[in-house]
Structure formats: structure tokens, C-alpha cells
Scaffold this motif. Structure first.
Motif, PDB file in Angstrom:
ATOM      1  N   GLY A  51      -6.148  -2.396 -20.688  1.00 27.71           N
ATOM      2  CA  GLY A  51      -4.753  -2.122 -19.383  1.00 27.71           C
ATOM      3  C   GLY A  51      -3.876  -1.309 -20.736  1.00 27.71           C
ATOM      4  O   GLY A  51      -2.337  -0.841 -19.673  1.00 27.71           O
ATOM      5  N   ASP A  52      -4.312  -1.271 -21.448  1.00 28.48           N
ATOM      6  CA  ASP A  52      -2.959  -0.133 -22.849  1.00 28.48           C
ATOM      7  C   ASP A  52      -3.834   0.511 -24.170  1.00 28.48           C
ATOM      8  O   ASP A  52      -4.258  -0.281 -24.672  1.00 28.48           O
ATOM      9  CB  ASP A  52      -2.286  -2.270 -23.286  1.00 28.48           C
ATOM     10  N   SER A  53      -3.156   1.115 -23.695  1.00 30.99           N
ATOM     11  CA  SER A  53      -4.204   2.519 -25.196  1.00 30.99           C
ATOM     12  C   SER A  53      -3.915   2.058 -26.298  1.00 30.99           C
ATOM     13  O   SER A  53      -4.345   2.093 -27.316  1.00 30.99           O
ATOM     14  CB  SER A  53      -3.208   3.970 -24.973  1.00 30.99           C
ATOM     15  N   THR A  54      -2.650   1.846 -26.124  1.00 26.14           N
ATOM     16  CA  THR A  54      -2.009   0.737 -28.136  1.00 26.14           C
ATOM     17  C   THR A  54      -2.923  -0.016 -28.244  1.00 26.14           C
ATOM     18  O   THR A  54      -3.755   0.034 -29.465  1.00 26.14           O
ATOM     19  CB  THR A  54      -0.989   0.878 -28.685  1.00 26.14           C
ATOM     20  N   THR A  55      -3.526  -1.203 -27.549  1.00 25.68           N
ATOM     21  CA  THR A  55      -4.092  -2.319 -27.798  1.00 25.68           C
ATOM     22  C   THR A  55      -5.461  -1.596 -27.611  1.00 25.68           C
ATOM     23  O   THR A  55      -6.563  -2.355 -28.726  1.00 25.68           O
ATOM     24  CB  THR A  55      -4.069  -2.944 -26.373  1.00 25.68           C
TER      25      THR A  55
END
Length: 107
Positions: A51-55
């Protein structure tokens, strides 16, 4: 009328198969070609898990590092994408388990 041409859904992509043989032999250009071909779908799968683009970006990188590291384990019994998505799932699950352990330590 039957076609002599196999459908895309039943015919593994020979280009991916060939590239994986080259990756197993240490060819960085083959890994780059697989990355170019599949990184958007891998990112989407990672994003669904975290749910997180950077991760998800970090997990995409880890996934393709594992493609390189474990390329020799690809034996062609399954489609490349099946093997890849299982590997990506494992990367994501490892990340989630690690994050959960870190959160318990901090609590």
C-alpha cells in the motif's frame, strides 16, 4: 476452424524463457530486458501487498535482485511469470513479516 497457432494463454513466452537462461548464465542485459518487460506489473503487485509506492519500489528492486540470484532455480516447468510472481509474493511476505517483527520490538 482450428488454428495451428497456439493461443497466447497456453504458450509460454519463449522470449522470457530464453532471457532467464541468459540471466542464469550471468547476463546483466537479459536481466535488464526482463525488468523492462515486467517491472510495472511487479510494482502493481508489490503495491497491493504494502500500500505504499516507495516501499513497492524497494520491493521491485529486491525482487529483481532475487531473479538474478535465483535465476538458476528457474527450471521452465511453469511460465516465467508464474515463477516471477511467486518470487515477488515471497519478497512481499518477507517484508511484511520483517515489518511486523520490527513493530513488536518497538512496542
Amino acid at each position: 476452424m482450428m488454428s495451428d497457432t497456439p493461443s497466447a494463454s497456453t504458450d509460454p513466452d519463449p522470449a522470457d524463457e530464453s532471457l532467464m537462461c541468459q540471466v542464469a548464465g550471468g547476463d546483466p542485459d537479459a536481466l535488464g530486458a526482463l525488468f523492462a518487460r515486467h517491472h510495472h506489473r511487479v510494482h502493481a503487485l508489490c503495491f497491493r501487498y504494502v500500500g505504499d509506492s516507495t516501499t513497492a519500489d524497494d520491493l521491485v528492486q529486491e525482487s529483481f535482485l532475487r531473479v538474478q540470484r535465483y535465476g538458476k532455480s528457474f527450471d521452465g516447468r511453469a511460465r516465467f511469470t508464474t515463477w516471477l510472481y511467486r518470487l515477488v509474493r515471497n519478497v512481499c511476505m518477507d517484508h511484511l513479516a520483517s515489518s511486523e517483527r520490527d513493530a513488536r520490538r518497538e512496542a
